[in-house]
Design a protein around this motif. Structure first.
Motif, PDB file in Angstrom:
ATOM      1  N   LEU A  53      -2.461   4.121  -3.399  1.00 54.09           N
ATOM      2  CA  LEU A  53      -2.839   2.978  -4.229  1.00 54.09           C
ATOM      3  C   LEU A  53      -2.252   1.738  -3.587  1.00 54.09           C
ATOM      4  O   LEU A  53      -1.421   1.822  -2.680  1.00 54.09           O
ATOM      5  CB  LEU A  53      -2.349   3.136  -5.672  1.00 54.09           C
ATOM      6  CG  LEU A  53      -0.838   3.314  -5.933  1.00 54.09           C
ATOM      7  CD1 LEU A  53      -0.092   1.973  -5.971  1.00 54.09           C
ATOM      8  CD2 LEU A  53      -0.615   4.036  -7.253  1.00 54.09           C
TER       9      LEU A  53
ATOM     10  N   GLN B 248      -7.672   7.374  -3.721  1.00 50.71           N
ATOM     11  CA  GLN B 248      -6.984   6.135  -4.093  1.00 50.71           C
ATOM     12  C   GLN B 248      -7.067   5.920  -5.592  1.00 50.71           C
ATOM     13  O   GLN B 248      -8.148   5.982  -6.184  1.00 50.71           O
ATOM     14  CB  GLN B 248      -7.584   4.937  -3.368  1.00 50.71           C
ATOM     15  CG  GLN B 248      -6.814   3.647  -3.611  1.00 50.71           C
ATOM     16  CD  GLN B 248      -7.410   2.474  -2.852  1.00 50.71           C
ATOM     17  OE1 GLN B 248      -8.207   1.724  -3.376  1.00 50.71           O
ATOM     18  NE2 GLN B 248      -7.024   2.340  -1.585  1.00 50.71           N
TER      19      GLN B 248
ATOM     20  N   HIS C  77      -9.147  -4.176 -16.658  1.00 55.75           N
ATOM     21  CA  HIS C  77      -9.818  -4.990 -15.640  1.00 55.75           C
ATOM     22  C   HIS C  77      -9.583  -6.475 -15.900  1.00 55.75           C
ATOM     23  O   HIS C  77      -9.288  -7.244 -14.978  1.00 55.75           O
ATOM     24  CB  HIS C  77     -11.312  -4.676 -15.649  1.00 55.75           C
ATOM     25  CG  HIS C  77     -12.085  -5.356 -14.563  1.00 55.75           C
ATOM     26  ND1 HIS C  77     -12.444  -6.694 -14.628  1.00 55.75           N
ATOM     27  CD2 HIS C  77     -12.566  -4.906 -13.375  1.00 55.75           C
ATOM     28  CE1 HIS C  77     -13.113  -7.024 -13.548  1.00 55.75           C
ATOM     29  NE2 HIS C  77     -13.195  -5.966 -12.774  1.00 55.75           N
TER      30      HIS C  77
ATOM     31  N   HIS D 255       0.871  -1.175   0.000  1.00 59.10           N
ATOM     32  CA  HIS D 255       0.000   0.000   0.000  1.00 59.10           C
ATOM     33  C   HIS D 255       0.902   1.216   0.000  1.00 59.10           C
ATOM     34  O   HIS D 255       1.764   1.376   0.868  1.00 59.10           O
ATOM     35  CB  HIS D 255      -0.898  -0.011   1.237  1.00 59.10           C
ATOM     36  CG  HIS D 255      -1.719   1.234   1.391  1.00 59.10           C
ATOM     37  ND1 HIS D 255      -1.244   2.378   2.007  1.00 59.10           N
ATOM     38  CD2 HIS D 255      -2.980   1.524   0.995  1.00 59.10           C
ATOM     39  CE1 HIS D 255      -2.181   3.310   1.987  1.00 59.10           C
ATOM     40  NE2 HIS D 255      -3.242   2.825   1.378  1.00 59.10           N
TER      41      HIS D 255
ATOM     42  N   GLU E  41      -5.990  -7.387 -15.034  1.00 65.65           N
ATOM     43  CA  GLU E  41      -5.706  -7.286 -13.607  1.00 65.65           C
ATOM     44  C   GLU E  41      -6.426  -8.344 -12.792  1.00 65.65           C
ATOM     45  O   GLU E  41      -5.843  -8.980 -11.908  1.00 65.65           O
ATOM     46  CB  GLU E  41      -6.094  -5.889 -13.109  1.00 65.65           C
ATOM     47  CG  GLU E  41      -5.957  -5.694 -11.600  1.00 65.65           C
ATOM     48  CD  GLU E  41      -4.524  -5.736 -11.113  1.00 65.65           C
ATOM     49  OE1 GLU E  41      -4.327  -5.936  -9.904  1.00 65.65           O
ATOM     50  OE2 GLU E  41      -3.607  -5.582 -11.945  1.00 65.65           O
TER      51      GLU E  41
ATOM     52  N   GLN F 125      -6.856   3.729  -9.026  1.00 60.55           N
ATOM     53  CA  GLN F 125      -7.081   2.369  -9.504  1.00 60.55           C
ATOM     54  C   GLN F 125      -6.985   2.381 -11.033  1.00 60.55           C
ATOM     55  O   GLN F 125      -6.917   3.426 -11.676  1.00 60.55           O
ATOM     56  CB  GLN F 125      -8.471   1.868  -9.124  1.00 60.55           C
ATOM     57  CG  GLN F 125      -9.595   2.531  -9.921  1.00 60.55           C
ATOM     58  CD  GLN F 125     -10.938   1.864  -9.776  1.00 60.55           C
ATOM     59  OE1 GLN F 125     -11.152   1.063  -8.872  1.00 60.55           O
ATOM     60  NE2 GLN F 125     -11.871   2.206 -10.652  1.00 60.55           N
ATOM     61  N   GLY F 126      -6.987   1.179 -11.612  1.00 57.90           N
ATOM     62  CA  GLY F 126      -7.113   1.044 -13.058  1.00 57.90           C
ATOM     63  C   GLY F 126      -6.000   1.660 -13.868  1.00 57.90           C
ATOM     64  O   GLY F 126      -6.229   2.139 -14.982  1.00 57.90           O
TER      65      GLY F 126
ATOM     66  N   ALA G  29     -10.479   5.856  -7.549  1.00 57.42           N
ATOM     67  CA  ALA G  29     -11.564   4.970  -7.150  1.00 57.42           C
ATOM     68  C   ALA G  29     -12.309   5.486  -5.937  1.00 57.42           C
ATOM     69  O   ALA G  29     -13.504   5.241  -5.778  1.00 57.42           O
ATOM     70  CB  ALA G  29     -11.004   3.579  -6.848  1.00 57.42           C
TER      71      ALA G  29
ATOM     72  N   THR H 166      -5.612  -9.265  -0.939  1.00 59.10           N
ATOM     73  CA  THR H 166      -6.888  -9.320  -1.636  1.00 59.10           C
ATOM     74  C   THR H 166      -7.200 -10.768  -1.965  1.00 59.10           C
ATOM     75  O   THR H 166      -6.359 -11.469  -2.537  1.00 59.10           O
ATOM     76  CB  THR H 166      -6.865  -8.495  -2.933  1.00 59.10           C
ATOM     77  OG1 THR H 166      -6.573  -7.132  -2.624  1.00 59.10           O
ATOM     78  CG2 THR H 166      -8.202  -8.565  -3.651  1.00 59.10           C
TER      79      THR H 166
END
Length: 281
Positions: free
Chosen positions: A252, A215, A161, A127, A164, A217-218, A207, A278
């Motif tokens: 992120l 944060q 997406h 993180h 990932e 993302q993507g 996000a 995750t």
């Protein structure tokens, strides 16, 4: 001898200030749970699930977001035990469990024997945070996306997406929901893109956004252009925009095995502040 009174309950709109106050003790790591609480105001119809609160002597000490994702936050060992009990009673309703590794690991020890086998367990995810100007020059061609960009942006979002997560967001009829999500990110100014000759060569989204942090993302770079510096300069541009216009800290988290991406984030100026896990279903 006095005994501590402990209780778990489902939180609602009247608990919003207490929840955001708790999450503000670690606002960057908890940005997603904080964002979900603020944007839904803990209304069940908007939350799409529940927010659980764990109390000790009438003081809220831990919460757990239980909707599309299961996200423990500020979780004590006792709270994690109670969160696991409730999750077992409700059954597997989430697409992922995500949070600090020490919290997710405890939850999964309880849930794993009874829940379905996950598609993937991604432990050791750094993180990362940055709160000052990037260490590299920002790409001046990275800008906020507009609704006019959707036709070229959406395929890049699907590709990112799929790469990932390992599954297309359009599977099982999910296309309209995913498209709506991309459209919302664009419409709220949380999507950034560089388009060259009619195709997306870099993109990223915010996000989650709170007064304390946002944060990313993507993050996506066109496959044939990876290693050319687009990702580094693009991320510097996103950080510059975000720090100037959105929040005082940009965060992120990334897969620990993605060495090229982690090197890019380090060069931009991100530093690790926690480790996530995750679990994907």
């Amino acid at each position: 001898m006095l005994r501590t009174q402990r209780a778990l309950r489902v939180l609602g709109p009247g608990d919003l200030d207490e929840v955001t106050g708790l999450l503000a003790r670690d606002p960057v790591v908890n940005v997603v749970a904080d964002f979900r609480a603020r944007t839904t105001r803990l209304e069940p119809r908007w939350l799409g699930g529940e927010m659980w609160g764990y109390y000790e002597d009438d003081e809220l000490v831990s919460v757990c977001h239980s909707a599309a994702n299961l996200i423990p936050a500020m979780a004590t060992p006792e709270a994690l035990e109670r969160f696991a009990e409730r999750a077992l009673r409700r059954g597997p309703t989430c697409a992922a469990i995500v949070g600090r590794s020490e919290d997710v690991d405890v939850l999964w020890e309880r849930l794993g024997p009874e829940w379905p086998t996950p598609r993937d367990i991604r432990a050791g995810q750094p993180h990362l945070e940055i709160s000052s100007a990037p260490l590299v020059e920002a790409d001046p061609q990275v800008r906020r996306s507009t609704l006019q960009d959707l036709d070229v942006l959406y395929p890049a979002c699907v590709a990112m997406h799929t790469e990932e997560v390992g599954v297309s967001p359009e599977c099982n009829g999910g296309g309209p929901i995913f498209h709506a999500g991309v459209t919302q990110l664009v419409g709220t100014g949380r999507s950034f893109v560089r388009i060259d000759d009619g195709r997306v060569v870099f993109k990223a989204e915010l996000a989650a956004v709170t007064p304390h942090a946002c944060q990313v993302q993507g993050v996506y770079v066109a496959p044939d252009l990876r290693g050319t510096g687009l990702g580094k300069a693009g991320m510097a541009a996103v950080v510059t925009h975000a720090l100037r216009e959105v929040a005082p800290v940009v965060s992120l988290y990334a897969n620990g095995y993605n060495a090229p991406a982690l090197k890019v984030y380090e060069r931009v100026g991100f530093r690790q502040t926690a480790t996530f896990t995750t679990i994907l279903f």
